[in-house]
Design an enzyme around this catalytic site. Structure first.
Site, PDB file in Angstrom:
ATOM      1  CD  GLU A 271     -11.372   7.176   6.483  1.00  0.00           C
ATOM      2  OE1 GLU A 271     -11.244   5.737   6.856  1.00  0.00           O
ATOM      3  OE2 GLU A 271     -10.749   8.240   5.830  1.00  0.00           O
TER       4      GLU A 271
ATOM      5  CE  LYS B  97      -1.881   4.458   6.890  1.00  0.00           C
ATOM      6  NZ  LYS B  97      -2.447   5.359   7.539  1.00  0.00           N
TER       7      LYS B  97
ATOM      8  NE  ARG C 159      -2.738   1.381   3.492  1.00  0.00           N
ATOM      9  CZ  ARG C 159      -3.683   0.865   4.563  1.00  0.00           C
ATOM     10  NH1 ARG C 159      -4.688   1.357   5.228  1.00  0.00           N
ATOM     11  NH2 ARG C 159      -2.490   1.143   5.505  1.00  0.00           N
TER      12      ARG C 159
HETATM   13  N1  PMP Z   1      -8.767   6.020   8.279  1.00  0.00           N
HETATM   14  C1  PMP Z   1      -8.139   6.464   7.614  1.00  0.00           C
HETATM   15  C2  PMP Z   1      -8.138   7.781   7.605  1.00  0.00           C
HETATM   16  C3  PMP Z   1      -6.997   6.098   8.521  1.00  0.00           C
HETATM   17  O1  PMP Z   1      -6.030   6.657   9.004  1.00  0.00           O
HETATM   18  C4  PMP Z   1      -6.799   4.457   8.118  1.00  0.00           C
HETATM   19  C5  PMP Z   1      -4.798   4.222   9.279  1.00  0.00           C
HETATM   20  N2  PMP Z   1      -4.760   4.814  10.310  1.00  0.00           N
HETATM   21  C6  PMP Z   1      -7.127   4.050   9.005  1.00  0.00           C
HETATM   22  C7  PMP Z   1      -8.377   4.039   7.874  1.00  0.00           C
HETATM   23  C8  PMP Z   1      -7.453   2.219   8.956  1.00  0.00           C
HETATM   24  O2  PMP Z   1      -6.342   1.164   8.118  1.00  0.00           O
HETATM   25  P1  PMP Z   1      -5.537   0.671   8.154  1.00  0.00           P
HETATM   26  O3  PMP Z   1      -6.654  -0.638   9.072  1.00  0.00           O
HETATM   27  O4  PMP Z   1      -5.268   0.103   7.295  1.00  0.00           O
HETATM   28  O5  PMP Z   1      -4.843   0.977   9.359  1.00  0.00           O
END
Ligand code: PMP
Length: 290
Positions: free
Chosen positions: A182, A149, A50
Site C-alpha cells: 500500500e 490499526k 475495526r
Molecule cells: N493504509 C494505512 C496504513 C492507513 O493508515 C489507512 C488509513 N489512513 C489506510 C490504508 C486507509 O484505510 P481507511 O480507508 O480505512 O481509512
C-alpha cells in the site's frame, strides 16, 4: 475545540494524558480515523468495529461497547458544533511504569478528537499524486498484522520521509516478498482495461474501509473488481492508478518511479469512482444532530 478523554471534555490546551502512558512510551495502542459529511458520520459502526477488533488483537481492554463509543463520537462532534470534518479515536494502554509490561497499566484511555483535515491540496485531486517506491518495507504479518490499526507507524513514517526527500507526494510500500502492499497511509488500486485490483490484506495492506467501499462501487459500476497480489510491473503498466483512505478519499496517482501512469493524467475510471464515492458519502451516515 473540545477533546474527549475518558468520559470528559477538555479544552484543547487542557487535553492531556500522562507521560507514563504506554501509548506514548511504546506506541501501545490503536486508533481510527473517521469522516463526517454534512452532519452525518460516514460508516461509523464499521470504523468502531475495526477499532474494537484492533484492540482485541493486541489484548487491550476498551471499557466501552459499540453503542457507548458511538455516542461518545457523536457527542464530540456535536459539542464542537461541526458538520464536516474528521474524527480521530485513540485508545492507549494507559498510564503504567517504565517497563513494557502492559498489565501494569491500570486502565486504557480513550481519546476522541473532532477536527478538520486536508491531507492533500485540492489541485492534487485534479492533477494527481506522484509516487516513488520506498526501500522501507511494510511491516509483515509475521511481525504485526497489517490489519491492526496500531499506534506503531514508524515504518510508514520512514517511508513517507523517503518519498518526501525524493520529491514525491507519496511512497509506495512493498512487503518483504516485494509485492505491493500500500502507500504510507492509503490503499492502492490499479486499473487495467475492465479490471480494478488492490492488494489483499495478506500482502501487507490495511483492510481499508474506503478500499471496501470503492471495491463495491467499482462492481456496481460494472468493473471486474477484486484483490490480487500485485508487483510493481502491474503498477507501471496500469492504465490508471489511485489511492483510497478516509482522509484522502479517492485520489489519482499519475507518476510512479519516473513513469507516467497511463497518459499521465487522472483517468476516466478514477474520475468516475471519485464521483461515485462523493455521492456515497451522502448515505451510510449516522446523523450527529437529532
Ligand atoms: N493504509 C494505512 C496504513 C492507513 O493508515 C489507512 C488509513 N489512513 C489506510 C490504508 C486507509 O484505510 P481507511 O480507508 O480505512 O481509512
Amino acid at each position: 475545540m473540545k477533546v474527549y478523554i475518558d468520559g470528559e471534555f477538555f479544552e484543547e490546551a487542557e487535553a492531556k494524558i500522562s507521560v507514563f502512558d504506554h501509548g506514548l512510551l511504546y506506541g501501545d495502542g490503536v486508533f481510527e480515523g473517521i469522516r463526517f459529511y454534512g452532519g452525518g458520520v460516514f460508516l461509523l459502526d464499521e470504523h468502531l468495529q475495526r477499532l474494537l477488533d484492533s484492540a482485541r488483537a493486541i489484548h487491550l481492554q476498551i471499557a466501552m461497547d459499540l453503542a457507548e463509543l458511538r455516542e461518545a463520537v457523536l457527542e464530540t462532534v456535536r459539542i464542537n458544533g461541526l458538520r464536516d470534518g474528521y474524527i480521530r479515536l485513540v485508545a492507549t494502554r494507559g498510564s503504567g511504569g517504565l517497563g513494557l509490561n502492559p498489565y501494569v497499566c491500570r486502565r486504557s484511555s480513550m481519546i476522541i478528537i473532532a477536527s478538520t483535515i486536508q491531507l492533500y491540496p485540492e489541485e492534487k485531486y485534479r492533477d494527481g499524486l506522484t509516487v516513488v517506491t520506498c526501500s522501507t518495507r511494510r511491516t509483515g504479518p509475521a511481525a504485526l498484522s497489517p490489519t491492526v490499526k496500531s499506534l506503531n507507524y514508524l515504518n510508514n513514517i520512514l517511508a513517507k520521509i523517503e518519498a518526501l526527500h525524493a520529491g514525491a507526494d507519496e511512497g509506495l510500500m512493498l512487503n518483504e516478498q516485494g509485492y505491493v502492499a500500500e502507500c504510507t497511509g492509503d490503499n492502492i488500486f490499479v486499473v487495467r482495461g475492465n479490471t480494478i485490483r488492490t492488494p489483499p490484506a495478506t500482502s501487507g495492506a490495511l483492510r481499508g474501509i474506503t478500499r471496501q467501499v470503492v471495491l463495491e462501487l467499482a462492481k456496481e459500476a460494472g468493473w471486474e473488481a477484486g484483490e490480487e497480489n500485485l508487483t510493481r510491473y502491474e503498477v507501471y503498466t496500469a492504465d490508471e492508478c489511485f489511492l483510497t483512505g478516509t482522509a484522502a478519499e479517492v485520489i489519482p496517482l499519475v507518476r510512479i518511479d519516473a513513469r507516467p501512469v497511463g497518459d499521465g493524467r487522472p483517468g476516466p475510471a478514477t474520475l468516475e469512482l471519485m464521483r461515485r464515492f462523493r455521492e456515497r458519502t451522502a448515505s451510510c451516515t449516522t446523523p450527529v444532530y437529532p
